[in-house]
Design an enzyme around this catalytic site. Sequence first.
Site, short mmCIF file in Angstrom:
data_model
loop_
_atom_site.label_atom_id
_atom_site.label_comp_id
_atom_site.label_asym_id
_atom_site.label_seq_id
_atom_site.Cartn_x
_atom_site.Cartn_y
_atom_site.Cartn_z
N PHE A 242 0.85 -1.20 0.00
CA PHE A 242 0.00 0.00 0.00
C PHE A 242 0.89 1.25 0.00
CE2 PHE A 242 -1.96 -3.36 2.60
CZ PHE A 242 -3.13 -3.61 1.89
N ASP A 264 1.39 -0.99 -4.88
CA ASP A 264 0.10 -0.33 -4.70
C ASP A 264 -0.85 -0.80 -5.79
OD1 ASP A 264 -0.78 2.27 -2.87
OD2 ASP A 264 -1.99 2.04 -4.69
N ASP A 314 0.79 -0.50 5.43
CA ASP A 314 0.18 0.81 5.70
C ASP A 314 -1.06 0.96 4.82
OD1 ASP A 314 -0.32 3.43 6.46
OD2 ASP A 314 1.07 4.28 4.99
N CYS A 354 -5.24 3.29 10.26
CA CYS A 354 -5.52 4.73 10.34
C CYS A 354 -7.01 5.00 10.55
CB CYS A 354 -5.03 5.44 9.08
SG CYS A 354 -5.82 4.87 7.56
#
Length: 410
Positions: A242, A264, A314, A354
């Site tokens: 990512f 990605d 991430d 997140c």
Amino acid sequence: MKQQRPYPIVTITKKGQRAIEAGHPWVYAGEILSDPEEAGNGAIVDVLSEKGAWLGAGLLSRSSLIRVRLLSRNANDSFGEDFWLRRFQYAWAYRKSVLAPSDLSACRVVFGEADGLPGLTVDRFGDMLVTQTLSYGMEQRKALLFPLLVQTLREDGQEIRGIYERNDEALREKEGLEQGKSFFPLPGEALPSGTITEITENGVKYSVDFENGQKTGFFLDQKYNRRAVGRLAAGKRVLDCFTHTGSFALNAALGDAERVTAVDVSQAAVDMARRNAVLNGLERKMDFLCADVFELLPHLLEEKRREWDFIILDPPAFTKSRRTAEQAARGYKEINYRAMRLLPRGGYLATCSCSHFMEEPRFLGVIAAAARDAGVQLKQIEARQQAPDHPILWGVPETSYLKFYLFQVV
């Protein structure tokens, strides 16, 4: 409330009162007992308890479930230009205290409720400010607020060329606001040209597309977590999943990793990461792959390609509501389990979430379950959060969202 005040009055329930007294600045629609019809959308209102005690003053949002966002619990505050200027000055003084001087050119200048400016986000990328306005009351006051923001920074010697509004955010619809993105016209100033700029963070240069990049163009909250990865990466073969614009991968490469592979699902993100590698002269020690991480990790296991000894996870937020938290937990477990299986004993894992709705105890439970299923034990190196320019305001759990862990797999 003895003194006479000019603001319409909203009376709230005991539940709402308890939340405010515990430090939370939101009043929900279901907590309102009396709503002044004369108060227009975005107006400043006084919030009172059932017994008439003054609890604070805030911005009314008639279309939102968050009906009032408190601005102040100081009854002496009035809400003219001086009030807003002080808020910006306090926010900037805080950043100057908690960040190194070299980090001030790329930082979050305003973090909504945590800075007493509910519904307003401001990121700085060099000489450009990029804003998101997510409350009706703040939207109404932009013509007053944004020049004061620029004034605050320029008076401190900061070069600011202009403001770009990234209001292409679905949350605006809940406020009855349209989505869009454009330069904000500062009085008497020409609009800047171009929406790509360059920043430096941790010694790494980035090209930032603040018109088309995710959120405001670049994720600033991981700056010190990226630095921690860079310190740990020396001599290691790194797989950055990512990667987005390549930030963790570039910190690892600059930290003298042996080899870095950046992955990605977005070809545009991969292309930007590759350009950033060239910008930093790191392209010779980096590979780039456009692939879905959920498909790639099982494929690598099937192919027995255990060629990395440091994996970074991430991912974007897998959940933006409590309703989908269970599904998100399965996603986090899947990628962490696969990564742990791919790593050799003694390898390293950086993993994070997140999403505010993936609360830390649950996230840690997911990581622990992944380790059990993978048959490994985790040695914790560091537990980290968002950088301090995204301050966590106690009593407001929404301001605490980033969980970041570094492990050795043993």
